[in-house]
Design a protein around this motif. Structure first.
Motif, short mmCIF file in Angstrom:
data_model
loop_
_atom_site.label_atom_id
_atom_site.label_comp_id
_atom_site.label_asym_id
_atom_site.label_seq_id
_atom_site.Cartn_x
_atom_site.Cartn_y
_atom_site.Cartn_z
N VAL A 105 1.06 -0.94 0.22
CA VAL A 105 0.15 -0.09 0.40
C VAL A 105 0.46 0.99 0.30
N CYS A 106 2.22 1.26 0.64
CA CYS A 106 2.96 2.50 0.71
C CYS A 106 3.34 2.52 -0.54
N HIS A 107 3.49 1.78 -1.48
CA HIS A 107 4.84 1.94 -2.53
C HIS A 107 3.22 2.01 -3.49
N ALA A 108 2.31 2.08 -3.36
CA ALA A 108 1.46 2.14 -4.33
C ALA A 108 0.94 3.33 -4.11
N LEU A 109 1.11 3.76 -3.21
CA LEU A 109 0.42 5.16 -2.62
C LEU A 109 1.23 6.77 -3.04
N LEU A 110 2.39 5.63 -2.57
CA LEU A 110 3.19 7.26 -2.51
C LEU A 110 3.61 8.09 -3.83
N PRO A 111 2.98 7.28 -5.23
CA PRO A 111 3.36 8.45 -6.34
C PRO A 111 1.76 9.54 -6.62
N LYS A 112 1.44 8.72 -6.18
CA LYS A 112 0.19 9.24 -5.92
C LYS A 112 -0.05 11.12 -5.44
N VAL A 113 0.20 11.03 -4.34
CA VAL A 113 0.21 11.67 -2.61
C VAL A 113 1.62 12.26 -4.20
N GLU A 114 2.52 12.03 -4.16
CA GLU A 114 3.50 12.40 -4.75
C GLU A 114 2.44 13.70 -5.50
N GLU A 115 2.51 12.98 -6.17
CA GLU A 115 1.47 13.56 -7.46
C GLU A 115 0.61 15.32 -7.16
N VAL A 116 -0.26 15.32 -6.68
CA VAL A 116 -1.05 16.08 -5.05
C VAL A 116 -0.17 16.84 -4.27
N MET A 117 0.75 16.29 -3.76
CA MET A 117 1.97 17.52 -3.32
C MET A 117 2.20 18.69 -3.99
N ALA A 118 2.93 17.87 -4.86
CA ALA A 118 3.82 18.90 -6.30
C ALA A 118 2.10 20.19 -6.69
N GLU A 119 1.00 19.74 -6.26
CA GLU A 119 0.03 20.92 -7.14
C GLU A 119 0.09 22.31 -5.89
N PHE A 120 1.33 21.70 -4.66
CA PHE A 120 1.68 23.15 -2.96
C PHE A 120 2.71 22.93 -2.40
N PRO A 121 3.57 23.73 -3.62
CA PRO A 121 4.70 24.47 -4.00
C PRO A 121 5.50 24.69 -1.92
N LYS A 122 4.40 25.25 -1.43
CA LYS A 122 5.77 26.18 -0.16
C LYS A 122 5.42 24.65 0.69
N ILE A 123 4.25 23.55 0.31
CA ILE A 123 4.17 22.53 1.52
C ILE A 123 5.74 21.76 1.62
N GLN A 124 7.00 21.40 2.26
CA GLN A 124 8.24 20.90 2.26
C GLN A 124 7.82 19.30 2.57
N MET A 125 7.84 18.07 1.55
CA MET A 125 7.72 17.24 2.05
C MET A 125 8.97 16.35 2.77
N ALA A 126 8.63 14.85 3.73
CA ALA A 126 9.92 14.69 3.90
C ALA A 126 9.21 12.66 4.00
N PHE A 127 10.41 12.00 3.56
CA PHE A 127 10.62 10.50 3.81
C PHE A 127 10.99 9.77 5.26
N VAL A 128 10.27 9.26 5.38
CA VAL A 128 10.65 8.27 7.12
C VAL A 128 10.08 6.81 6.78
N SER A 129 11.11 5.62 7.37
CA SER A 129 10.44 4.72 6.89
C SER A 129 10.83 4.10 8.61
N VAL A 130 9.66 3.22 8.80
CA VAL A 130 9.88 2.79 9.94
C VAL A 130 11.23 1.52 10.31
N ASP A 131 11.33 1.23 9.36
CA ASP A 131 12.15 0.06 9.19
C ASP A 131 13.30 0.92 9.86
N ASP A 132 14.09 2.06 9.64
CA ASP A 132 15.05 3.22 9.47
C ASP A 132 14.79 3.61 10.98
N VAL A 133 13.51 3.81 11.25
CA VAL A 133 13.25 4.67 12.86
C VAL A 133 12.27 3.70 12.98
N PRO A 134 12.53 3.21 13.55
CA PRO A 134 11.69 1.67 14.58
C PRO A 134 11.46 2.50 15.76
#
Length: 110
Positions: A34-63
């Motif tokens: 679900v995470c991998h399928a949703l990501l491109p859709k979310v990135e597309e939405v967020m591209a419409e709002f350029p003032k929002i800074q986006m960051a990614f966190v993996s639960v595997d890296d930051v348990p």
């Protein structure tokens, strides 16, 4: 948003959230379809709002992020305005509804 802004510690996450007027976290797990399928859709939405800074966190890296942000599933999408959480979506996200919510917050925050 081609260059991914990945965060690898609670300190980096806190710094990111508190140093951007509009901060968005996409929290996922490595083996989450679900995470991998949703990501491109979310990135597309967020591209419409350029003032929002986006960051990614993996639960595997930051348990310990799960306890820190009360995360019980993945993916989790969190939008902050001036360091305060104003929107949280988890697991199955309806993209159109998500976009409408982000749009309202975006224009109210300006």
């Amino acid at each position: 948003m081609s260059a991914k802004n990945e965060l690898f510690s609670i300190e980096e996450i806190e710094h990111f959230v508190h140093n951007h007027h509009l901060a968005f976290l996409y929290i996922s797990k490595t083996n989450c379809s679900v995470c991998h399928a949703l990501l491109p859709k979310v990135e597309e939405v967020m591209a419409e709002f350029p003032k929002i800074q986006m960051a990614f966190v993996s639960v595997d890296d930051v348990p310990n992020i799960a306890g820190h942000l009360s995360i019980f599933t993945a993916p989790v999408l969190i939008l902050y305005v001036d360091g305060k959480e104003v929107l949280r979506e988890a697991r199955f996200v309806h993209i159109e509804q998500f976009k409408e919510k982000v749009e309202k917050i975006y224009f109210l925050a300006e």
